[in-house]
Motif scaffolding. Structure first.
Motif, PDB file in Angstrom:
ATOM      1  N   LYS A   1       0.833  -1.205   0.000  1.00 57.78           N
ATOM      2  CA  LYS A   1       0.000   0.000   0.000  1.00 57.78           C
ATOM      3  C   LYS A   1       0.864   1.251   0.000  1.00 57.78           C
ATOM      4  N   SER A   2       1.971   1.228   0.725  1.00 53.51           N
ATOM      5  CA  SER A   2       2.871   2.378   0.756  1.00 53.51           C
ATOM      6  C   SER A   2       3.331   2.761  -0.640  1.00 53.51           C
ATOM      7  N   LEU A   3       3.745   1.763  -1.408  1.00 57.53           N
ATOM      8  CA  LEU A   3       4.200   2.048  -2.771  1.00 57.53           C
ATOM      9  C   LEU A   3       3.049   2.561  -3.639  1.00 57.53           C
ATOM     10  N   ALA A   4       1.867   2.001  -3.451  1.00 58.42           N
ATOM     11  CA  ALA A   4       0.705   2.474  -4.211  1.00 58.42           C
ATOM     12  C   ALA A   4       0.372   3.917  -3.838  1.00 58.42           C
ATOM     13  N   LEU A   5       0.435   4.247  -2.553  1.00 57.06           N
ATOM     14  CA  LEU A   5       0.151   5.617  -2.111  1.00 57.06           C
ATOM     15  C   LEU A   5       1.166   6.613  -2.668  1.00 57.06           C
ATOM     16  N   THR A   6       2.443   6.268  -2.584  1.00 52.61           N
ATOM     17  CA  THR A   6       3.456   7.206  -3.059  1.00 52.61           C
ATOM     18  C   THR A   6       3.430   7.333  -4.578  1.00 52.61           C
ATOM     19  N   ASP A   7       3.173   6.232  -5.290  1.00 52.28           N
ATOM     20  CA  ASP A   7       3.008   6.325  -6.747  1.00 52.28           C
ATOM     21  C   ASP A   7       1.856   7.261  -7.098  1.00 52.28           C
ATOM     22  N   PHE A   8       0.739   7.085  -6.416  1.00 54.29           N
ATOM     23  CA  PHE A   8      -0.446   7.887  -6.713  1.00 54.29           C
ATOM     24  C   PHE A   8      -0.212   9.357  -6.365  1.00 54.29           C
ATOM     25  N   PHE A   9       0.490   9.608  -5.276  1.00 57.72           N
ATOM     26  CA  PHE A   9       0.800  10.991  -4.910  1.00 57.72           C
ATOM     27  C   PHE A   9       1.644  11.658  -5.997  1.00 57.72           C
ATOM     28  N   LEU A  10       2.669  10.965  -6.461  1.00 54.33           N
ATOM     29  CA  LEU A  10       3.508  11.527  -7.513  1.00 54.33           C
ATOM     30  C   LEU A  10       2.704  11.787  -8.788  1.00 54.33           C
ATOM     31  N   GLU A  11       1.795  10.885  -9.100  1.00 54.88           N
ATOM     32  CA  GLU A  11       0.944  11.078 -10.273  1.00 54.88           C
ATOM     33  C   GLU A  11       0.039  12.301 -10.097  1.00 54.88           C
ATOM     34  N   CYS A  12      -0.527  12.441  -8.915  1.00 54.15           N
ATOM     35  CA  CYS A  12      -1.423  13.568  -8.658  1.00 54.15           C
ATOM     36  C   CYS A  12      -0.668  14.895  -8.669  1.00 54.15           C
ATOM     37  N   VAL A  13       0.520  14.910  -8.102  1.00 48.75           N
ATOM     38  CA  VAL A  13       1.324  16.134  -8.117  1.00 48.75           C
ATOM     39  C   VAL A  13       1.655  16.518  -9.559  1.00 48.75           C
ATOM     40  N   ALA A  14       1.986  15.525 -10.377  1.00 48.31           N
ATOM     41  CA  ALA A  14       2.292  15.798 -11.781  1.00 48.31           C
ATOM     42  C   ALA A  14       1.094  16.403 -12.502  1.00 48.31           C
ATOM     43  N   ALA A  15      -0.110  16.002 -12.109  1.00 51.07           N
ATOM     44  CA  ALA A  15      -1.315  16.511 -12.761  1.00 51.07           C
ATOM     45  C   ALA A  15      -1.728  17.892 -12.246  1.00 51.07           C
ATOM     46  N   TYR A  16      -1.528  18.137 -10.965  1.00 52.84           N
ATOM     47  CA  TYR A  16      -2.064  19.351 -10.350  1.00 52.84           C
ATOM     48  C   TYR A  16      -1.086  20.519 -10.250  1.00 52.84           C
ATOM     49  N   VAL A  17       0.200  20.242 -10.177  1.00 50.93           N
ATOM     50  CA  VAL A  17       1.182  21.292  -9.933  1.00 50.93           C
ATOM     51  C   VAL A  17       1.775  21.771 -11.254  1.00 50.93           C
ATOM     52  N   PRO A  18       1.850  23.090 -11.468  1.00 50.13           N
ATOM     53  CA  PRO A  18       2.426  23.607 -12.718  1.00 50.13           C
ATOM     54  C   PRO A  18       3.827  23.056 -12.982  1.00 50.13           C
TER      55      PRO A  18
END
Length: 428
Positions: free
Chosen positions: A337-354
């Protein structure tokens, strides 16, 4: 740790960030987060913790959340065990055996068989015991104590003091990303003059996960005694101390083990070293006959010789109750789950942050990532302050690093998506 530390060394910079905040990916990511939570086998564990409503807590790598059972246990310790039973709780209750009993509860989470882990004192005190004890275990004639150049500052301070006391020379080393397949070929890291090696399993700034199996094998092939600091890995990922032949290890319990502020740390002494482990702090609690009060010191058998003074019972039994949150949980499922959470966070940051606003300093490969993500950005202190003001709690490391710790027992994918979206709003 919550202290502010000196500026970290230059990180490997990789451009990071995608579209503008709230772009077309937002609804999809929000829906995906909800779906991931619905499918999460560990989701029900969040109910084992007391968390403020509406808060996204991503600072479990500094202080874990409060397990729901701790308050009642602590009240019982204070009102009944102390208030009513008084000193009888040492002999008639559970106080005296707490250090080794709780150590055996932590043992499966760090891959250790029973009888090798004792709880008590702080990480720094246990590290001092381990370093001096390791120097006394080392082969004669060896002169160097190697320490990770990027180590947590206190580890460096303690190592320098231990080196002075034992006559060793402290040598900071850069830990390579790749260790030779044959540990005997790692002469560039460890040599015939290496007595002791101290390494952090996960770098506290970057979240980089060091290769414990390979580095342990390399150190032992060189004839050195190796110590691992597990503060940022115990309770977050498999460690497997016994399987990989680790000599000694230390770690705190207030991060991913959720033991509470200042909860006692642990010391692991491999069974093969226990007979010869010579602690530099021979306190009465580690004596073979502690109540005999003899003038000479005879160490107890086993890891119990790692005990020193009277245990901090209030914190000790709060930690024991906190470990109830792990009932029925495997470290392997937590790591997944840790790896899934951190992967998803990185994906979300890539989508939301300029684009170009933040850079990840945590390695992308799973084999090199702990359970945190560190992002480099300008004005990081102010950015983290704004995140906290908006209900997303992470922390900051000087001069420019945002740290986010992911504790799979209670962090949700919806928390991750909200944290990244809030970060995007701040930069938008």
């Amino acid at each position: 740790m919550s202290e502010t530390h000196p500026a970290p060394p230059a990180f490997e910079a990789r451009g990071f960030g995608g579209g503008a905040p709230d772009n077309g990916a937002a609804p999809d990511l929000s829906a995906r987060a909800a779906a991931l939570d619905a499918a999460d086998d560990l989701a029900e564990l969040r109910a084992r913790f007391t968390l403020p409503e509406g808060l996204v807590y991503l600072d479990g790598n500094s202080l874990g959340a409060l397990p729901a059972t701790v308050a009642a246990t602590t009240a019982d310790v204070v009102t009944r065990q102390w208030g009513e039973q008084l000193i009888r709780s040492w002999s008639d209750g559970t106080w005296w055996t707490a250090p080794e009993r709780i150590g055996d509860r932590i043992a499966p989470l760090i891959g250790a068989a029973p009888g090798q882990t004792v709880v008590g004192d702080s990480t720094s005190v246990n590290l001092f015991k381990a370093l001096v004890g390791a120097a006394r275990l080392a082969a004669p004639g060896r002169t160097k104590l190697l320490v990770d150049a990027a180590t947590f500052p206190t580890d460096g301070y303690i190592a320098a003091s231990a080196a002075r006391m034992t006559g060793l020379t402290l040598v900071p080393v850069d830990i390579p990303a790749d260790i030779p397949a044959d540990p005997a070929d790692a002469a560039g890291v460890f040599g015939p003059d290496t007595a002791v090696v101290l390494l952090n399993h996960v770098d506290y700034r970057t979240g980089r996960l060091h290769d414990l199996p390979a580095l342990t094998a390399a150190a032992r092939a060189a004839g050195a005694v190796i110590i691992w600091d597990l503060c940022h890995s115990a309770g977050a990922l498999p460690v497997d101390l016994d399987a990989h032949g680790v000599d000694l290890a230390v770690g705190c319990t207030y991060k991913y083990l959720n033991g509470g502020p200042g909860s006692p740390a642990f010391l692991y002494i491999a069974a093969r070293h226990q007979r010869d482990f010579d602690s530099p702090l021979p306190g009465w609690n580690g004596h073979a006959e502690p109540f005999a009060m003899t003038p000479g010191y005879t160490p107890a058998e086993g890891a119990v010789r790692g005990r020193v003074g009277t245990p901090d019972i209030l914190s000790m039994l709060a930690l024991e109750a906190a470990l109830d949150a792990w009932d029925g949980v495997t470290v392997e499922s937590v790591r997944a789950k840790s790896l899934a959470l951190t992967d998803f966070f990185l994906e979300c940051v890539a989508a939301y942050v300029p684009a170009g606003v933040v850079e990840p300093v945590t390695p992308a490969p799973h084999a090199e990532r702990g359970s945190q993500v560190s992002l480099r950005t300008e004005n990081a202190s102010a950015v983290m302050g704004e995140l906290i003001a908006r209900g997303v709690v992470g922390d900051f490391r000087a001069p420019d690093v945002l740290r986010f710790g992911f504790t799979p027992l209670y962090v949700r994918f919806t928390d991750v998506e909200r944290a990244a979206r809030t970060l995007g709003h701040i930069f938008g």
